[in-house]
Scaffold this motif. Structure first.
Motif, PDB file in Angstrom:
ATOM      1  N   VAL A  46      17.429 -17.171 -62.482  1.00  0.00           N
ATOM      2  CA  VAL A  46      17.470 -16.973 -63.858  1.00  0.00           C
ATOM      3  C   VAL A  46      16.320 -16.494 -64.655  1.00  0.00           C
ATOM      4  O   VAL A  46      15.407 -17.021 -64.330  1.00  0.00           O
ATOM      5  N   VAL A  47      16.286 -15.165 -65.018  1.00  0.00           N
ATOM      6  CA  VAL A  47      15.368 -14.738 -65.662  1.00  0.00           C
ATOM      7  C   VAL A  47      15.395 -14.475 -67.400  1.00  0.00           C
ATOM      8  O   VAL A  47      16.618 -14.164 -67.747  1.00  0.00           O
ATOM      9  N   VAL A  48      14.675 -15.111 -68.077  1.00  0.00           N
ATOM     10  CA  VAL A  48      14.692 -15.412 -69.750  1.00  0.00           C
ATOM     11  C   VAL A  48      13.568 -14.737 -70.052  1.00  0.00           C
ATOM     12  O   VAL A  48      12.647 -14.682 -69.753  1.00  0.00           O
ATOM     13  N   GLY A  53      12.413 -19.143 -66.878  1.00  0.00           N
ATOM     14  CA  GLY A  53      13.457 -18.910 -65.961  1.00  0.00           C
ATOM     15  C   GLY A  53      13.239 -19.887 -64.797  1.00  0.00           C
ATOM     16  O   GLY A  53      12.506 -21.110 -64.829  1.00  0.00           O
ATOM     17  N   TYR A  74      20.541 -24.944 -64.148  1.00  0.00           N
ATOM     18  CA  TYR A  74      19.463 -24.552 -64.965  1.00  0.00           C
ATOM     19  C   TYR A  74      20.104 -24.500 -66.494  1.00  0.00           C
ATOM     20  O   TYR A  74      21.462 -24.226 -66.640  1.00  0.00           O
ATOM     21  N   LEU A 202      21.340 -20.122 -73.566  1.00  0.00           N
ATOM     22  CA  LEU A 202      20.502 -19.020 -73.259  1.00  0.00           C
ATOM     23  C   LEU A 202      20.313 -17.856 -74.137  1.00  0.00           C
ATOM     24  O   LEU A 202      21.433 -17.284 -74.761  1.00  0.00           O
ATOM     25  N   THR A 206      19.049 -12.610 -71.165  1.00  0.00           N
ATOM     26  CA  THR A 206      18.928 -13.229 -70.179  1.00  0.00           C
ATOM     27  C   THR A 206      19.670 -12.597 -68.907  1.00  0.00           C
ATOM     28  O   THR A 206      20.634 -12.358 -69.119  1.00  0.00           O
ATOM     29  N   VAL A 208      21.051 -13.392 -65.072  1.00  0.00           N
ATOM     30  CA  VAL A 208      21.533 -14.512 -64.108  1.00  0.00           C
ATOM     31  C   VAL A 208      21.787 -13.927 -62.806  1.00  0.00           C
ATOM     32  O   VAL A 208      22.940 -13.001 -62.935  1.00  0.00           O
TER      33      VAL A 208
END
Length: 235
Positions: A46-48, A53, A74, A202, A206, A208
């Motif tokens: 998960v990149v936020v 993340g 997450y 989120l 973001t 995923v």
């Protein structure tokens, strides 16, 4: 499966793939002289925006690595999986070879708006002086349901998620090289979700990814045999 890097949507090709092409498939002439190979796999990431993340079960090779975890989540119900296992192996002898895999089961995203029974991502690569090849064909999804509708998976298929984002199914690309260094690099992601608006707690932007595998191998092309110089005649 494409033999280049097609843009099938917003940021479909990982920046890591583009950067590592130079490292494994070779840069300028003379920068790499022998066989090489690498592999990587991640269960879930998960990149936020803002650098936050998380990720689960990332492995890299050479030489070989495996990982296995139980349930992972997450956010407040945004991402949840039942189990994850990953493996990666790579080596270089007379030629390079690499393989990686990620298996993720019981996937639920955004409270069940996206569900998958099992995600399997597999990548392989091999190279020698005579050529380079690889495969992503063993990758698959089973029991995929998006916004309540069953979906038949197809490589690089893009599905709209109402007005809040989209998902790429079996996202994949291949880079080949066939000059002084023969090489193959491929990656596949089972599911790649991109939020264009805030959703499920989120923020917009973001990303995923569920089930990621990549493999690369390269080897130098044999140099042609040099013909002996003719003898010089004496005076």
């Amino acid at each position: 499966m494409p033999d280049n890097l097609p843009v099938v949507g917003h940021r479909l090709v990982h920046a890591a793939l583009l950067a590592l092409v130079v490292l494994v498939l070779g840069g300028p002439a003379g920068a790499q002289s022998g066989p090489a190979a690498s592999a990587r796999a991640t269960g879930v990431s998960v990149v936020v925006p803002g650098g936050k993340g998380g990720s689960a079960a990332t492995v890299e090779a050479p030489p070989r690595a495996v990982a296995s975890i139980g349930s992972w989540s997450y956010g407040d119900g945004a991402v949840g999986v039942g189990s994850t296992s990953t493996a990666a192996g790579a080596g270089a002898g007379t030629g390079g070879s690499a393989s990686s895999s990620a298996t993720v089961r019981s996937v639920s995203l955004f409270g069940g708006e996206i569900r998958v029974d099992a995600v399997v991502a597999k990548a392989s690569a091999r190279a020698s002086g005579s050529g380079a090849a690889g495969s992503l064909a063993e990758s698959s999804l089973s029991g995929l349901v998006v916004l309540g509708e069953p979906v038949e998976p197809a490589a690089n298929a893009r599905l709209s998620l109402s007005d809040w984002g989209y998902v790429i199914v079996l996202e994949q690309a291949v880079v080949r090289r066939d000059d002084e260094q023969r090489g193959f690099r491929g990656f596949v992601t089972g599911l790649h979700v991109v939020l264009t608006k805030e959703h499920g707690g989120l923020p917009a932007g973001t990303e995923v990814r569920v089930g990621y595998a990549e493999a690369a191998a390269s080897a130098p092309r044999p140099k042609p045999a040099q013909e002996p110089e003719p003898p010089t005649s004496g005076g």
